[in-house]
Design a protein around this motif. Structure first.
Motif, PDB file in Angstrom:
ATOM      1  N   LYS A  73      15.531  10.648  -0.083  1.00  0.00           N
ATOM      2  CA  LYS A  73      14.341  11.499  -0.049  1.00  0.00           C
ATOM      3  C   LYS A  73      13.491  11.230   1.197  1.00  0.00           C
ATOM      4  O   LYS A  73      12.909  12.131   1.793  1.00  0.00           O
ATOM      5  N   ILE A  74      13.433   9.886   1.497  1.00  0.00           N
ATOM      6  CA  ILE A  74      12.640   9.522   2.683  1.00  0.00           C
ATOM      7  C   ILE A  74      13.242  10.138   3.945  1.00  0.00           C
ATOM      8  O   ILE A  74      12.528  10.653   4.837  1.00  0.00           O
ATOM      9  N   GLN A  75      14.597  10.055   3.974  1.00  0.00           N
ATOM     10  CA  GLN A  75      15.263  10.635   5.146  1.00  0.00           C
ATOM     11  C   GLN A  75      15.038  12.156   5.235  1.00  0.00           C
ATOM     12  O   GLN A  75      14.914  12.724   6.330  1.00  0.00           O
ATOM     13  N   SER A  76      15.017  12.759   4.020  1.00  0.00           N
ATOM     14  CA  SER A  76      14.793  14.220   4.013  1.00  0.00           C
ATOM     15  C   SER A  76      13.340  14.589   4.332  1.00  0.00           C
ATOM     16  O   SER A  76      13.026  15.730   4.695  1.00  0.00           O
ATOM     17  N   LEU A  77      12.466  13.577   4.154  1.00  0.00           N
ATOM     18  CA  LEU A  77      11.044  13.840   4.385  1.00  0.00           C
ATOM     19  C   LEU A  77      10.532  13.139   5.653  1.00  0.00           C
ATOM     20  O   LEU A  77       9.382  12.743   5.742  1.00  0.00           O
ATOM     21  N   ASP A  78      11.473  12.830   6.578  1.00  0.00           N
ATOM     22  CA  ASP A  78      11.058  12.173   7.822  1.00  0.00           C
ATOM     23  C   ASP A  78      10.001  12.967   8.600  1.00  0.00           C
ATOM     24  O   ASP A  78       9.210  12.382   9.373  1.00  0.00           O
TER      25      ASP A  78
ATOM     26  N   GLU B 127       2.304   8.804   4.675  1.00  0.00           N
ATOM     27  CA  GLU B 127       2.900   8.926   3.343  1.00  0.00           C
ATOM     28  C   GLU B 127       4.200   8.130   3.251  1.00  0.00           C
ATOM     29  O   GLU B 127       4.499   7.484   2.250  1.00  0.00           O
ATOM     30  N   LYS B 128       4.941   8.146   4.414  1.00  0.00           N
ATOM     31  CA  LYS B 128       6.192   7.385   4.458  1.00  0.00           C
ATOM     32  C   LYS B 128       5.938   5.888   4.318  1.00  0.00           C
ATOM     33  O   LYS B 128       6.654   5.164   3.580  1.00  0.00           O
TER      34      LYS B 128
ATOM     35  N   VAL C 159       4.971   5.095   0.842  1.00  0.00           N
ATOM     36  CA  VAL C 159       6.167   5.098  -0.028  1.00  0.00           C
ATOM     37  C   VAL C 159       6.993   3.835   0.194  1.00  0.00           C
ATOM     38  O   VAL C 159       7.455   3.189  -0.769  1.00  0.00           O
ATOM     39  N   GLU C 160       7.194   3.467   1.481  1.00  0.00           N
ATOM     40  CA  GLU C 160       7.978   2.257   1.771  1.00  0.00           C
ATOM     41  C   GLU C 160       7.285   1.015   1.233  1.00  0.00           C
ATOM     42  O   GLU C 160       7.947   0.102   0.673  1.00  0.00           O
ATOM     43  N   SER C 161       5.954   1.001   1.402  1.00  0.00           N
ATOM     44  CA  SER C 161       5.215  -0.140   0.891  1.00  0.00           C
ATOM     45  C   SER C 161       5.346  -0.217  -0.637  1.00  0.00           C
ATOM     46  O   SER C 161       5.528  -1.295  -1.220  1.00  0.00           O
ATOM     47  N   LYS C 162       5.251   0.972  -1.238  1.00  0.00           N
ATOM     48  CA  LYS C 162       5.371   1.008  -2.692  1.00  0.00           C
ATOM     49  C   LYS C 162       6.756   0.542  -3.147  1.00  0.00           C
ATOM     50  O   LYS C 162       6.903  -0.225  -4.126  1.00  0.00           O
TER      51      LYS C 162
END
Length: 428
Positions: A79-84, A90-91, A94-97
């Protein structure tokens, strides 16, 4: 009472509580201890296997959870890759989370591993405690069984010694009574009956019969004669008593056994011809006769003033008749005086007859007492013999019971006996 079925022959036999306890104490032997040990080993192996299965299941569950999280991380990365192209903030959030979640999962994994180690230690400690408890119980059971076995052995030994002591006592009593009975009817070996009686009389002549004669009857003018004549006189020459004696002996090997009655007529004839007051047959004939074995038998119902005695009553019959005549001596002396003075002796004869009747009654009572004493001795010997046989039979039954108990094992008892098997299972 309990019933036990033999596994070999199928015979059912009954034992009392003491025998059952003895069999049970012997059943608890090495085979029983081996079975208990095998049961403990099986329980330990099952517990160890259950613990390993729990560990494997728990690790598998952790692996599945980790795999699930990995899949989730992979999906999130996708998802992260799709939302680069989305916002960098936000990224990062999300990564921190995700990192926080991973750290949290690592912490949870470490906590679970710590708990797993603690569970393993607790399970191992619990198994060790249970094993120690089982070993302690087994040791206590073994010690109890050994004490019961030793106590049973001591009781058996004590019972056996008591039986042996009682048996020896009874045998000694039987021997004493047999010896006493034998002495009451002893046959004179190594000498004739006449010689024996003559020797007995001569031994007591000077002390008991100083004024008496005991001589062979050598007068055969009438065609017959007795063996001995006893006469006794007082200081005035008055005859106190006179007895005609006949001695009859018979060896055990004699083919034709004679009876005492066949000599009564001849003895009475000799008594009358020799002017003797009494006639006594000293006889060993009819050794099994209850009539003559009482010792002194009055046969005056056939011939007057006649007695049959066994050799051991030779001197007692002389004493009895002599004492009776001594009591009547004063009457004889008075009668002699009255006859010299031409005095009527009618009253004297009545008193003399009265004395004779009294003497006969007292003699009969004494004879009955002799007979009762002999019968009691016979009964005592019979009773002691029965006691001896019972003790021997009891010892033999104890030996047979012991042999059967030695041949008995746990497997033989449990086989075809669901009740016993259930008891042993509950004990295990």
């Amino acid at each position: 009472m309990s019933q036990i079925k033999c596994p070999h022959c199928g015979e059912v036999f009954t034992v009392d509580q003491s025998s059952y306890a003895e069999i049970l104490s012997q059943v608890r032997n090495d085979a029983f201890n081996t079975e208990v040990h095998e049961k403990l080993e099986q329980i330990k192996a099952l517990q160890q296997k259950d613990l390993e299965n729990e560990q494997i299941k728990y690790k598998q569950k952790l692996k599945e959870e980790i795999s699930q999280k990995d899949r989730e991380i992979l999906e999130l990365n996708q998802k992260i890759q799709s939302l680069d192209q989305k916002k960098e903030i936000e990224k990062k959030n999300v990564e921190s989370k995700l990192k926080e979640e991973v750290n949290q999962k690592d912490k949870e994994l470490q906590s679970m591993q710590s708990r797993l180690q603690l569970f393993e230690k607790e399970a191992e400690l619990k198994v060790q405690q249970e094993l120690a408890l089982k070993e302690k119980q087994m040791m206590e059971l073994t010690t109890k069984m050994e004490l019961e076995r030793k106590q049973t052995e001591l009781e058996k030994q004590s019972l056996k010694e008591n039986y042996q002591i009682q048996l020896r006592i009874k045998e000694d009593e039987i021997e004493r009574y047999k010896d006493f009975k034998l002495k009451q009817s002893t046959k004179m070996l190594g000498e004739t009956l006449e010689q024996h009686c003559e020797i007995l009389f001569n031994r007591m002549r000077m002390t008991a019969f100083p004024n008496a004669t005991f001589e062979k009857d050598n007068d055969a003018r009438s065609g017959s004669k007795g063996d001995f004549i006893y006469r006794e006189f007082d200081n005035q020459g008055i005859e106190i008593i006179s007895i005609m004696f006949e001695m009859k002996n018979e060896g055990d090997e004699t083919a034709t056994k004679k009876k005492n009655e066949s000599f009564f007529k001849e003895l009475d004839k000799d008594r009358n011809e020799k002017k003797c007051e009494y006639a006594v047959l000293v006889s060993l004939l009819e050794s099994d006769s209850e009539l003559y074995n009482v010792g002194i038998t009055d046969v005056s119902y056939q011939y007057p003033k006649m007695f049959v005695v066994r050799p051991q009553f030779f001197l007692p019959i002389i004493s009895l008749l002599r004492n009776a005549s001594l009591n009547a001596l004063k009457y004889k002396q008075e009668a002699q005086l009255m006859k010299q003075q031409n005095i009527d002796v009618t009253r004297f004869e009545e008193e003399l007859d009265e004395f004779k009747v009294g003497f006969a009654r007292n003699y009969k009572l004494a004879s009955d007492k002799f007979k009762i004493a002999i019968e009691e001795i016979d009964k005592t010997i019979t009773h002691l013999q029965k006691t001896k046989d019972a003790l021997l039979s009891s010892e033999n039954n104890l030996r047979l019971a012991n042999n059967k108990a030695d041949d008995l094992t746990v497997k033989k008892l449990v086989k075809d006996n669901p009740t016993m098997k259930k008891k042993f299972d509950e004990l295990n």
